[in-house]
Design a protein around this motif. Structure first.
Motif, PDB file in Angstrom:
ATOM      1  N   ALA A  12      61.916  41.807  30.611  1.00 22.29           N
ATOM      2  CA  ALA A  12      60.982  41.118  29.703  1.00 22.29           C
ATOM      3  C   ALA A  12      59.564  41.107  30.250  1.00 22.29           C
ATOM      4  CB  ALA A  12      61.460  39.687  29.474  1.00 22.29           C
ATOM      5  N   ASP A  13      59.398  41.159  31.585  1.00 16.76           N
ATOM      6  CA  ASP A  13      58.061  41.142  32.195  1.00 16.76           C
ATOM      7  C   ASP A  13      57.235  42.363  31.781  1.00 16.76           C
ATOM      8  OD1 ASP A  13      58.341  38.726  33.345  1.00 16.76           O
ATOM      9  OD2 ASP A  13      58.577  39.438  35.415  1.00 16.76           O
ATOM     10  N   LYS A  14      57.922  43.399  31.269  1.00 20.50           N
ATOM     11  CA  LYS A  14      57.186  44.609  30.835  1.00 20.50           C
ATOM     12  C   LYS A  14      56.473  44.356  29.503  1.00 20.50           C
ATOM     13  CE  LYS A  14      60.304  47.772  33.163  1.00 20.50           C
ATOM     14  NZ  LYS A  14      61.742  47.937  33.031  1.00 20.50           N
ATOM     15  N   THR A  15      56.875  43.321  28.775  1.00 16.42           N
ATOM     16  CA  THR A  15      56.216  43.002  27.501  1.00 16.42           C
ATOM     17  C   THR A  15      54.840  42.424  27.800  1.00 16.42           C
ATOM     18  OG1 THR A  15      58.369  42.475  26.561  1.00 16.42           O
ATOM     19  CG2 THR A  15      56.451  41.704  25.334  1.00 16.42           C
ATOM     20  N   PRO A  16      53.763  43.007  27.197  1.00 12.73           N
ATOM     21  CA  PRO A  16      52.426  42.479  27.475  1.00 12.73           C
ATOM     22  C   PRO A  16      52.260  41.033  26.998  1.00 12.73           C
ATOM     23  CG  PRO A  16      52.363  44.231  25.798  1.00 12.73           C
ATOM     24  CD  PRO A  16      53.774  44.123  26.256  1.00 12.73           C
ATOM     25  N   LEU A  17      51.453  40.254  27.723  1.00  8.02           N
ATOM     26  CA  LEU A  17      51.203  38.867  27.300  1.00  8.02           C
ATOM     27  C   LEU A  17      50.328  38.886  26.046  1.00  8.02           C
ATOM     28  CD1 LEU A  17      50.518  37.100  30.729  1.00  8.02           C
ATOM     29  CD2 LEU A  17      52.681  37.348  29.505  1.00  8.02           C
ATOM     30  N   ASP A  18      50.417  37.815  25.228  1.00 13.38           N
ATOM     31  CA  ASP A  18      49.606  37.734  23.994  1.00 13.38           C
ATOM     32  C   ASP A  18      48.137  37.586  24.336  1.00 13.38           C
ATOM     33  OD1 ASP A  18      51.669  37.852  22.021  1.00 13.38           O
ATOM     34  OD2 ASP A  18      52.260  35.827  22.598  1.00 13.38           O
ATOM     35  N   LEU A  60      72.888  22.460   2.267  1.00 14.24           N
ATOM     36  CA  LEU A  60      72.826  23.301   3.460  1.00 14.24           C
ATOM     37  C   LEU A  60      71.379  23.374   3.944  1.00 14.24           C
ATOM     38  CD1 LEU A  60      74.680  25.234   5.031  1.00 14.24           C
ATOM     39  CD2 LEU A  60      74.291  26.947   3.285  1.00 14.24           C
ATOM     40  N   LEU A  61      71.142  22.957   5.184  1.00 10.44           N
ATOM     41  CA  LEU A  61      69.797  23.052   5.780  1.00 10.44           C
ATOM     42  C   LEU A  61      69.838  24.118   6.866  1.00 10.44           C
ATOM     43  CD1 LEU A  61      66.932  22.100   6.640  1.00 10.44           C
ATOM     44  CD2 LEU A  61      68.048  20.281   7.975  1.00 10.44           C
ATOM     45  N   ILE A  62      69.029  25.162   6.712  1.00  6.18           N
ATOM     46  CA  ILE A  62      68.997  26.216   7.735  1.00  6.18           C
ATOM     47  C   ILE A  62      67.616  26.237   8.367  1.00  6.18           C
ATOM     48  CG2 ILE A  62      69.343  28.677   8.212  1.00  6.18           C
ATOM     49  CD1 ILE A  62      71.470  28.737   6.143  1.00  6.18           C
ATOM     50  N   ASN A  63      67.530  25.705   9.574  1.00  6.34           N
ATOM     51  CA  ASN A  63      66.266  25.640  10.326  1.00  6.34           C
ATOM     52  C   ASN A  63      66.072  26.960  11.051  1.00  6.34           C
ATOM     53  OD1 ASN A  63      65.264  22.890   9.916  1.00  6.34           O
ATOM     54  ND2 ASN A  63      67.160  22.240  10.933  1.00  6.34           N
ATOM     55  N   ASN A  64      65.369  27.876  10.364  1.00  2.51           N
ATOM     56  CA  ASN A  64      65.219  29.238  10.885  1.00  2.51           C
ATOM     57  C   ASN A  64      63.791  29.569  11.323  1.00  2.51           C
ATOM     58  OD1 ASN A  64      65.744  32.358  10.870  1.00  2.51           O
ATOM     59  ND2 ASN A  64      64.118  32.028   9.358  1.00  2.51           N
ATOM     60  N   ALA A  65      62.767  29.004  10.663  1.00  9.71           N
ATOM     61  CA  ALA A  65      61.382  29.402  10.956  1.00  9.71           C
ATOM     62  C   ALA A  65      61.080  29.232  12.445  1.00  9.71           C
ATOM     63  CB  ALA A  65      60.411  28.558  10.136  1.00  9.71           C
ATOM     64  N   GLY A  66      60.377  30.202  13.007  1.00 10.56           N
ATOM     65  CA  GLY A  66      60.047  30.087  14.430  1.00 10.56           C
ATOM     66  C   GLY A  66      58.979  31.082  14.846  1.00 10.56           C
ATOM     67  N   ILE A  67      58.317  30.776  15.960  1.00  6.17           N
ATOM     68  CA  ILE A  67      57.368  31.717  16.570  1.00  6.17           C
ATOM     69  C   ILE A  67      57.714  31.856  18.046  1.00  6.17           C
ATOM     70  CG2 ILE A  67      55.389  31.448  15.001  1.00  6.17           C
ATOM     71  CD1 ILE A  67      54.245  29.415  17.080  1.00  6.17           C
ATOM     72  N   MET A  68      57.267  32.966  18.627  1.00  5.32           N
ATOM     73  CA  MET A  68      57.532  33.235  20.053  1.00  5.32           C
ATOM     74  C   MET A  68      56.264  33.850  20.635  1.00  5.32           C
ATOM     75  SD  MET A  68      60.370  35.906  21.463  1.00  5.32           S
ATOM     76  CE  MET A  68      61.130  35.741  23.061  1.00  5.32           C
ATOM     77  N   GLN A  69      55.697  33.220  21.660  1.00  4.09           N
ATOM     78  CA  GLN A  69      54.447  33.723  22.245  1.00  4.09           C
ATOM     79  C   GLN A  69      54.644  34.018  23.736  1.00  4.09           C
ATOM     80  OE1 GLN A  69      50.858  31.377  20.520  1.00  4.09           O
ATOM     81  NE2 GLN A  69      52.467  29.880  20.812  1.00  4.09           N
ATOM     82  N   TYR A  70      54.146  35.187  24.147  1.00  5.33           N
ATOM     83  CA  TYR A  70      54.183  35.574  25.560  1.00  5.33           C
ATOM     84  C   TYR A  70      52.858  35.150  26.186  1.00  5.33           C
ATOM     85  CZ  TYR A  70      58.166  38.662  24.528  1.00  5.33           C
ATOM     86  OH  TYR A  70      59.386  39.163  24.154  1.00  5.33           O
TER      87      TYR A  70
END
Ligand SMILES: NC(=O)c1ccc[n+]([C@@H]2O[C@H](COP(=O)([O-])OP(=O)(O)OC[C@H]3O[C@@H](n4cnc5c(N)ncnc54)[C@H](OP(=O)(O)O)[C@@H]3O)[C@@H](O)[C@H]2O)c1
Length: 250
Positions: free
Chosen positions: A244-250, A81-91
């Protein structure tokens, strides 16, 4: 799929959704290999859960992925079983000075890594009597955030790749599953102010999908987002992005 005595790799299995999936797999009788950069954190999970092995790897780096793949293929207990879960999300804004570097980093981890692992491990997984690849995308594939351009591109790409992989492996013993979580309360969404579900409910939905052999798992609000995207795609895209636009950019 029967998970008892199966061996699974969960990338990013030391925290967040990956940790919840790891717990659920261990509870179901699987041995879980968890991979990530923070070895101390992974080792704490191993000590707590038992039936877990750890591998330190930076999945954004091609050579480190190759080393991980070689290690997995040399193991006595073969991977099921391969579970490709790792991830990042940048604003961030695409007009930002560092936009290209940010896009590269996100595409490397969120798109190239799962494609690399899936493709390199495919012959091995096809040789197993019962195996699965789970690619973790997002409910946002139905209405991408404009302020997370790398993430939106990577997850849409992974959605397309997952469908292609499922098509090419139809009629084999390999199950290809796409897990599309809604907003979940983890480190990844710390800047996002909207409502969030818990990682455990996402892991439960995946377990159900694995046992039932589903192609796509849409937990919680993703189900509604999917329905809305079919009825009123423009409306749901605008409504979600206004929030989502209310979330500050990184
Ligand atoms: N949270 C949400 O609302 C949400 C919604 C939809 C989809 N998702 C998806 O669910 C998955 C897990 O997200 P999460 O919310 O659980 O995030 P998280 O809590 O921030 O965990 C991210 C995981 O990825 C690993 N990771 C990050 N960079 C890495 C690298 N270069 N190499 C190896 N591992 C790396 C981290 O481990 P190390 O730091 O040890 O490397 C960590 O285990 C992601 O694919 C995400 O896109 C999340």
């Amino acid at each position: 799929m029967n998970l008892k005595n199966k061996t699974a790799l969960v990338t990013g299995g030391g925290v967040g959704i990956g940790l919840a999936i790891t717990r659920a797999l261990v509870d179901a009788g699987a041995h879980v290999i968890i991979a990530g950069r923070d070895l101390a954190r992974l080792d704490r999970v191993r000590a707590e859960l038992g039936n877990v092995s750890t591998i330190q790897v930076d999945l954004a780096v091609h050579g480190e992925r190759e080393r991980l793949i070689a290690t997995l293929l040399q193991r006595d207990a073969p991977l099921d079983l391969l579970i490709n879960n790792a991830g990042i999300m940048q604003y961030f804004s695409l007009a930002d000075d560092h936009a290209l570097a940010r896009l590269d980093a996100e595409l490397a981890l969120d798109l190239h890594a799962p494609i690399h692992l899936s493709t390199a491990l495919l012959p091995h997984l096809l040789s197993r009597p019962e195996a699965a690849i789970v690619n973790v995308t997002t409910g946002l594939i139905y209405a991408p955030f404009g302020n997370t351009p790398g993430y939106s591109a990577a997850k849409a790409g992974l959605h397309g790749f997952t469908r292609a992989l499922r098509w090419q492996t139809r009629g084999t013993g390999l199950k290809v599953i796409e897990l599309m979580p809604p907003a979940v309360d983890t480190e990844l969404t710390r800047r996002y102010d909207g409502s969030k579900t818990d990682p455990e409910s996402v892991a439960r939905a995946l377990m159900h999908g694995l046992v039932k052999g589903l192609d796509e798992v849409r937990p919680g609000q993703t189900k509604a987002l999917y329905a809305m995207s079919r009825i009123a795609p423009g409306f749901i895209f605008r409504a979600l992005n206004k929030a989502a636009d209310k979330t500050p950019l990184d």
